[in-house]
Design an enzyme around this catalytic site. Structure first.
Site, PDB file in Angstrom:
ATOM      1  N   ASP A  92       0.855  -1.181   0.000  1.00  0.00           N
ATOM      2  CA  ASP A  92       0.000   0.000   0.000  1.00  0.00           C
ATOM      3  C   ASP A  92       0.893   1.233   0.000  1.00  0.00           C
ATOM      4  O   ASP A  92       2.080   1.150   0.272  1.00  0.00           O
ATOM      5  CB  ASP A  92      -0.989  -0.024   1.164  1.00  0.00           C
ATOM      6  CG  ASP A  92      -0.303  -0.107   2.519  1.00  0.00           C
ATOM      7  OD1 ASP A  92       0.924   0.067   2.554  1.00  0.00           O
ATOM      8  OD2 ASP A  92      -0.991  -0.341   3.520  1.00  0.00           O
ATOM      9  N   ASP A 265      -7.719  -7.572   1.514  1.00  0.00           N
ATOM     10  CA  ASP A 265      -6.716  -7.696   2.580  1.00  0.00           C
ATOM     11  C   ASP A 265      -7.363  -7.204   3.858  1.00  0.00           C
ATOM     12  O   ASP A 265      -8.275  -6.375   3.809  1.00  0.00           O
ATOM     13  CB  ASP A 265      -5.483  -6.840   2.282  1.00  0.00           C
ATOM     14  CG  ASP A 265      -5.712  -5.385   2.668  1.00  0.00           C
ATOM     15  OD1 ASP A 265      -5.284  -4.985   3.765  1.00  0.00           O
ATOM     16  OD2 ASP A 265      -6.356  -4.639   1.892  1.00  0.00           O
TER      17      ASP A 265
END
Length: 367
Positions: A92, A265
């Site tokens: 990320d 996720d």
């Protein structure tokens, strides 16, 4: 030119069965990605992750950049060389972590200035820096740098936040340059459908290798999350992976797949495991509860994980009460195996054209 390839194999309603291909390996979708914030999924080795069926893990750009830093990771070739995970990794961008700092950050058009949670030094993060860090990490999937719109947010606040994220998305794409890793754009817009539409239209114009829905599971009521998913997921490009960030419970995963999402996720299975909250085929078990003190049955009779094959609820209750590290490990092995097995069951149901039936049965039996 990205090295990623996405194949949409089959559809049932809006639900999709696919495959993402990378030089480092294939990812069967719908897929769940265990979260390895500092490069490791807490308490587990890469071998254990592979044994439970994980094909991709998530690493955290923000935390790895601050510690140990990209210079040390680059000495190992990539994050894969550093942490011993030789399959794909998604990182990320750091946007969500910066959002989590709240008042400790200063936001401008250029980027975000904040106090490092590691040593309190002043740090600046921008789309360009995030792209460089992710390039240095050797990520297979890179996320563009965005601002995660907080909840609650007024329409004006959500619009300004989304528009800033879209300008940052364009800068992320430019800074990503010739990096062959896949770059995903992130849809923002808070709880406002028309802002989500604007965001998606802008991201399609910039053109990304995959698309993510951000800014959900940030404290909003479940019905708002489902409303935004219902509105947005099926509008995302058909020929590219669709990723729902930071979600969620087993029911959330089934409901999001039903609406057309491919990738997930969440820290929930690993974090909850460390707190003694265990996911099973019939719902959550709180192993700390004294009723398990002399229960000689496994956590889940339907589970084939190392924990369920070898240990009883009574023993796991004992480990939790005595705060043994092994308890956290065994609980984590079970919870992440449960999530991987859930995704396998979803994929099998899609392969066999009975996902709608699977969803009804799962939602009825899972408490």
């Amino acid at each position: 030119m990205t090295v990623m390839k996405f194949d949409l194999i089959k559809k049932e309603g809006k639900a999709r069965r696919g495959k993402i291909t990378f030089p480092r390996g294939d990812i069967q979708t719908p897929a769940f990605m265990p979260v390895g914030t500092y490069g490791a999924v807490k308490s587990l080795s890469p071998v254990e992750l592979k044994e439970m069926g994980a094909e991709i893990i998530l690493g955290n750009t923000f935390h790895l950049w601050l510690r140990p830093g990209t210079e040390i990771i680059k000495k190992h070739g990539s994050l894969h060389g550093f942490n011993g995970w030789d399959k794909p990794i998604l990182t990320d961008s750091g946007g969500f972590q910066v959002f989590s700092l709240g008042k400790m950050r200063k936001l401008t058009e250029e980027g975000v200035t904040f106090k490092s949670p590691v040593n309190s030094s002043k740090v600046f993060l921008s789309p360009e820096i995030s792209m460089q860090v992710q390039r240095d990490l050797g990520s297979d999937i890179v996320m563009c740098f965005d601002e995660c719109t907080p909840y609650p947010a007024t329409e004006k606040e959500a619009k300004e936040s989304m528009e800033l994220s879209m300008r940052w998305a364009k800068r992320s794409k430019e800074a990503h340059g010739d990096n062959p890793s896949a770059l995903f754009g992130i849809i923002q817009g808070g709880m406002y459908e028309h802002l989500r539409d604007e965001s998606l239209a802008k991201l399609k114009e910039i053109d990304f290798d995959g698309f993510a829905i951000g800014g959900l599971s940030v404290g909003e009521p479940k019905e708002d999350m489902i409303r935004i998913l219902d509105h947005t997921a099926h509008q995302m490009p058909e020929d590219k992976p669709r990723y729902l960030m930071g979600v969620g419970t087993p029911k959330d995963l089934v409901e999001a797949v039903y609406r057309g999402v491919d990738m997930f996720d969440c820290v929930m299975p690993s974090r909850n495991a460390r707190n003694g909250h265990i996911f099973t085929s019939e719902g959550v078990i709180k192993i700390r509860n004294s009723k398990y003190k002399d229960d000689t049955s496994p956590l889940d009779p339907n589970c084939d994980c190392y924990t369920c094959k070898n240990f009883t609820k009574s023993y796991l209750h004992h480990l939790d009460k005595t705060k043994e590290i092994l308890g956290s490990r065994l609980n984590t092995i079970h919870n992440l195996t449960f999530y991987q097995n859930l995704m396998k069951s979803i994929r099998k149901a899609l392969d066999e054209g009975r996902f709608s039936e699977f969803r009804k049965e799962f939602l009825a039996s899972y408490k």
